[in-house]
Every structure is written in structure tokens, then in C-alpha cells.
Scaffold this motif. Structure first.
Motif, PDB file in Angstrom:
ATOM      1  N   GLY A 158     -39.437 -20.246 -14.727  1.00  0.00           N
ATOM      2  CA  GLY A 158     -39.247 -19.989 -13.515  1.00  0.00           C
ATOM      3  C   GLY A 158     -38.012 -19.510 -12.981  1.00  0.00           C
ATOM      4  N   GLY A 159     -37.025 -18.995 -13.879  1.00  0.00           N
ATOM      5  CA  GLY A 159     -35.811 -18.750 -13.673  1.00  0.00           C
ATOM      6  C   GLY A 159     -35.596 -17.323 -13.189  1.00  0.00           C
ATOM      7  N   GLY A 160     -34.504 -16.815 -13.158  1.00  0.00           N
ATOM      8  CA  GLY A 160     -34.219 -15.519 -12.544  1.00  0.00           C
ATOM      9  C   GLY A 160     -33.949 -15.725 -11.040  1.00  0.00           C
ATOM     10  N   VAL A 161     -33.083 -14.404 -10.323  1.00  0.00           N
ATOM     11  CA  VAL A 161     -32.518 -14.800  -9.154  1.00  0.00           C
ATOM     12  C   VAL A 161     -33.535 -14.757  -7.843  1.00  0.00           C
ATOM     13  N   VAL A 162     -34.524 -14.052  -8.447  1.00  0.00           N
ATOM     14  CA  VAL A 162     -35.629 -13.956  -7.256  1.00  0.00           C
ATOM     15  C   VAL A 162     -36.505 -15.193  -7.041  1.00  0.00           C
ATOM     16  N   ARG A 163     -36.794 -16.001  -8.194  1.00  0.00           N
ATOM     17  CA  ARG A 163     -37.182 -17.222  -7.980  1.00  0.00           C
ATOM     18  C   ARG A 163     -36.223 -18.522  -7.503  1.00  0.00           C
ATOM     19  N   ASP A 164     -35.063 -18.367  -8.167  1.00  0.00           N
ATOM     20  CA  ASP A 164     -34.070 -19.405  -8.105  1.00  0.00           C
ATOM     21  C   ASP A 164     -33.455 -19.532  -6.695  1.00  0.00           C
ATOM     22  N   LEU A 165     -33.427 -18.214  -6.102  1.00  0.00           N
ATOM     23  CA  LEU A 165     -32.792 -17.977  -4.891  1.00  0.00           C
ATOM     24  C   LEU A 165     -33.739 -17.570  -3.885  1.00  0.00           C
ATOM     25  N   SER A 166     -34.890 -18.196  -3.990  1.00  0.00           N
ATOM     26  CA  SER A 166     -35.944 -17.627  -2.894  1.00  0.00           C
ATOM     27  C   SER A 166     -35.973 -18.222  -1.556  1.00  0.00           C
ATOM     28  N   HIS A 167     -34.690 -18.903  -1.297  1.00  0.00           N
ATOM     29  CA  HIS A 167     -34.352 -19.264  -0.073  1.00  0.00           C
ATOM     30  C   HIS A 167     -34.190 -18.240   0.893  1.00  0.00           C
ATOM     31  N   GLU A 168     -33.681 -17.104   0.359  1.00  0.00           N
ATOM     32  CA  GLU A 168     -33.491 -16.096   0.917  1.00  0.00           C
ATOM     33  C   GLU A 168     -34.773 -15.489   1.598  1.00  0.00           C
ATOM     34  N   ILE A 169     -35.621 -15.243   0.818  1.00  0.00           N
ATOM     35  CA  ILE A 169     -37.033 -14.884   1.039  1.00  0.00           C
ATOM     36  C   ILE A 169     -37.801 -15.458   2.103  1.00  0.00           C
ATOM     37  N   GLY A 187     -32.707  -6.575 -12.046  1.00  0.00           N
ATOM     38  CA  GLY A 187     -32.506  -6.253 -13.522  1.00  0.00           C
ATOM     39  C   GLY A 187     -31.381  -7.275 -14.057  1.00  0.00           C
ATOM     40  N   ASN A 188     -30.683  -6.938 -15.285  1.00  0.00           N
ATOM     41  CA  ASN A 188     -29.617  -7.237 -15.600  1.00  0.00           C
ATOM     42  C   ASN A 188     -28.612  -6.506 -15.955  1.00  0.00           C
ATOM     43  N   CYS A 189     -27.418  -6.506 -15.260  1.00  0.00           N
ATOM     44  CA  CYS A 189     -26.181  -5.748 -15.495  1.00  0.00           C
ATOM     45  C   CYS A 189     -24.901  -6.442 -15.977  1.00  0.00           C
ATOM     46  N   SER A 190     -25.183  -7.515 -16.469  1.00  0.00           N
ATOM     47  CA  SER A 190     -23.959  -8.540 -17.202  1.00  0.00           C
ATOM     48  C   SER A 190     -24.280  -8.905 -18.383  1.00  0.00           C
ATOM     49  N   GLU A 197     -33.689 -11.711 -14.790  1.00  0.00           N
ATOM     50  CA  GLU A 197     -32.975 -10.835 -13.994  1.00  0.00           C
ATOM     51  C   GLU A 197     -31.799 -11.665 -13.573  1.00  0.00           C
ATOM     52  N   ASP A 198     -30.466 -10.880 -13.644  1.00  0.00           N
ATOM     53  CA  ASP A 198     -29.437 -11.387 -12.906  1.00  0.00           C
ATOM     54  C   ASP A 198     -29.050 -10.992 -11.586  1.00  0.00           C
ATOM     55  N   THR A 213     -32.417  -6.275   4.571  1.00  0.00           N
ATOM     56  CA  THR A 213     -31.963  -6.132   3.104  1.00  0.00           C
ATOM     57  C   THR A 213     -31.478  -7.474   2.745  1.00  0.00           C
ATOM     58  N   ILE A 214     -32.000  -7.860   1.473  1.00  0.00           N
ATOM     59  CA  ILE A 214     -31.444  -9.045   0.533  1.00  0.00           C
ATOM     60  C   ILE A 214     -30.711  -8.537  -0.663  1.00  0.00           C
ATOM     61  N   GLY A 215     -29.635  -9.468  -0.795  1.00  0.00           N
ATOM     62  CA  GLY A 215     -29.058  -9.306  -2.202  1.00  0.00           C
ATOM     63  C   GLY A 215     -28.978 -10.729  -2.840  1.00  0.00           C
ATOM     64  N   LEU A 216     -29.276 -10.659  -4.118  1.00  0.00           N
ATOM     65  CA  LEU A 216     -29.242 -11.867  -4.976  1.00  0.00           C
ATOM     66  C   LEU A 216     -28.485 -11.617  -6.075  1.00  0.00           C
ATOM     67  N   ASN A 217     -27.708 -12.598  -6.746  1.00  0.00           N
ATOM     68  CA  ASN A 217     -27.163 -12.390  -8.110  1.00  0.00           C
ATOM     69  C   ASN A 217     -26.612 -13.636  -8.349  1.00  0.00           C
ATOM     70  N   TYR A 218     -26.518 -13.638  -9.910  1.00  0.00           N
ATOM     71  CA  TYR A 218     -26.142 -14.712 -10.790  1.00  0.00           C
ATOM     72  C   TYR A 218     -24.420 -14.435 -11.078  1.00  0.00           C
TER      73      TYR A 218
END
Length: 305
Positions: A158-169, A187-190, A197-198, A213-218
Motif C-alpha cells: 500500500g505504498g506510493g505517494v497517492v496512498r501514503d499521502l491520501s490525506h490531501e484527497i 510516476g518516478n523521477c528520482s 510512484e514518488d 490541483t493536488i501535488g504529492l511527492n517523496y
């Protein structure tokens, strides 16, 4: 009141300590060796400890299994599940209407005083746009642990920014109404050594505004978490890291912090005031949005919900 916390990781321990500090009798359900009161099986918890409520704070991919076991035992109390409610949508016929009324999802940011003020502002001033952003460098999240071995790095857990940071949703729908459509690039850019996904950038339309708009990242080497709200009259910026609220660039006299939101959430549970908690249905809606974000990113198309 007696509460069982299922899962003794960092978030489970946070729940345990806050509830105990507020006079609640608490136990863990965990196979770990712990100094605190704990049990190794759900049967023992129910027959010996007999809790009024259960908090599920296991890894996300275990939430569904835990909930199914609780329901099979015909537990009579309320069930509080750490966000997000499940890892994936599946056959949930085992969750009857009777249980749905007693299941809540713990999105503690709903209890942030600043967010509560934004909700009140929207009720009086309306909403013309919402921008939400959170970014923090994943290796800095959990001190003393290898981020590559964390659930954040693993899709199946259940990892990845979309699930990890679903507070914003969740709080986007909490503030702006049900999400109707969206488009996402994720996706991944790092160089992070993870399979999830990061980053994710999402454009959304809700019941009350088509300008979200929502922006999420690691990725952020210094943490940022903020909300910009445009109403018909003013612009507000809520900084959830530095704990301040601006109105048209001027600081509003309001004291709050993120730690307090966990405290306020716990007190609401103990007072059995569930008016601000995320309901089962809202938790499922958030999960549908999460999966729509993934489909949108993979297929490069708008998704209607």
C-alpha cells in the motif's frame, strides 16, 4: 472506555500513547514482544480485554483482512481504520450495512484547527479554487529505519505517494465536495530505490469547484504541506508544517499544530463524537479516487467518477 489498537508500528503506538494519556484503558493486538499490555490473537482481545472499540493500525494491505476477522467475530463496538481504508477495491460484501455505520477512517488532518477554519470560511465565502501540496523526502520520514524496506516503497503493502499521502484527497472532498472527475500524471523521477510512484500531480473537479490541483511527492528535502484556498472574497494559505494561516498575505491569529490534530481526534473518539470523522462511505470514495488517479496516469486520460 477500553480500546484495542491492532498494530504496534509508529502510528499504532501514537494512538496507544494518546489514548492512554487521556485516561483510556488500551491494549495492543500484535505478535511483537511489547512492554505494554498486549494480546497475540483477536479471540483473546475480545474474550479477555473486551474492548469498546478497535483501531486498525496495521499496514494498509492488511486492513481488509483485519476488518473481515473483526466482522466474523460479530464485534459490537466501533471500528476505526487508519487511512487509507484499504489498499485496493475488492469484493466487500462481508461489510454489511450494520457494520458500515460503525466503521470510520482516521484522517487526522480533519481535526487540524486551521483546516476546520477553512471549512467554516468556505461555508460563508464560497470556493473558487483549491491548491493542495505535500512533499517530504522519503528517507527522512522514519528516522532510524531503511526507507527501502518500508511499506512506502512497496506497492503490495500500500505504498506510493497517492496512498501514503491520501490525506490531501480526503480533505479536498471534505472542503470542496465529492470529486467528480480528474486527470493525473504520476510516476518516478528520482533515484529513490522504491517500486512505487514518488510523485503525483492531479487536476480535479468537485461538486463545488472545477479548479482544484493536488501535488504529492517523496522528494522535498525540506518538508512542505500547504493549502491555498480562493474564495469569492479572499485568498487564504494554510501552512501545515509551520502552523500558520494567511489571509491575503497577512497572518491570522490562530494557534494549531499537527500533533494537536491526533489529540483532538482521540478525544472525539473517547467522547463518541463522530461528526468530523471520515465515514466508511467517504473512505471508499477516497479509495475510488486513488484508483482513478492510477488509471488516469496509466492511460493518460480524464476519469469521471
Amino acid at each position: 472506555m477500553k480500546v484495542c489498537v491492532w498494530g504496534a508500528g509508529s502510528i499504532g503506538t501514537k494512538h496507544f500513547n494518546i489514548l492512554q494519556d487521556n485516561g483510556c484503558e488500551v491494549c495492543f493486538l500484535s505478535r511483537r514482544k511489547l512492554d505494554q499490555k498486549h494480546f497475540n490473537s483477536l479471540n483473546d482481545v475480545l474474550s479477555i480485554f473486551n474492548p469498546d472499540h478497535i483501531i486498525v493500525a496495521t499496514e494498509t494491505n492488511d486492513h481488509e483482512k483485519c476488518l473481515q476477522l473483526i466482522i466474523e467475530q460479530k464485534f459490537k463496538g466501533n471500528i476505526f481504520i487508519e487511512k487509507p481504508i484499504f489498499n485496493k477495491m475488492s469484493q466487500l460484501s462481508f461489510v454489511t450495512d450494520t457494520f458500515k455505520e460503525r466503521i470510520f477512517v482516521l484522517y487526522n488532518i480533519r481535526f487540524n484547527r486551521g483546516l476546520g477554519l477553512l471549512k467554516e470560511i468556505i461555508e460563508t465565502e464560497g470556493i473558487t479554487g483549491l491548491t493542495c501540496f505535500v512533499g517530504q523526502y522519503l528517507p527522512d520520514w522514519r528516522k532510524g529505519t531503511d526507507y527501502r524496506k518500508s511499506y512506502s516503497a512497496c506497492s503490495e503493502k500500500g505504498g506510493g505517494v497517492v496512498r501514503d499521502l491520501s490525506h490531501e484527497i480526503d480533505y479536498t472532498a471534505f472542503l470542496a465536495g465529492r470529486i467528480k472527475s480528474l486527470f493525473s500524471i504520476s510516476g518516478n523521477c528520482s533515484d529513490l530505490e522504491i517500486e512505487t510512484e514518488d510523485f503525483s500531480n492531479i487536476v480535479l473537479e468537485s461538486e463545488n469547484t472545477s479548479n482544484i490541483t493536488i501535488g504529492l511527492n517523496y522528494l522535498n528535502k525540506f518538508p512542505r504541506r500547504f493549502i491555498i484556498l480562493n474564495t469569492k472574497s479572499n485568498t487564504y494559505e494554510l501552512d501545515l508544517v509551520n502552523n500558520h494561516l494567511l489571509k491575503n498575505g497577512e497572518k491570522v491569529d490562530l494557534k494549531f499544530d499537527m500533533a494537536e490534530s491526533y489529540e483532538r481526534q482521540a478525544k472525539a473518539i473517547l467522547a463518541e463524537d463522530y461528526s468530523q470523522l471520515c465515514t466508511y462511505e467517504e473512505g471508499i470514495e477516497t479509495l475510488k479516487v486513488i484508483e482513478a488517479i492510477e488509471v488516469s496516469s496509466n492511460d493518460k486520460r480524464f476519469i469521471n467518477l
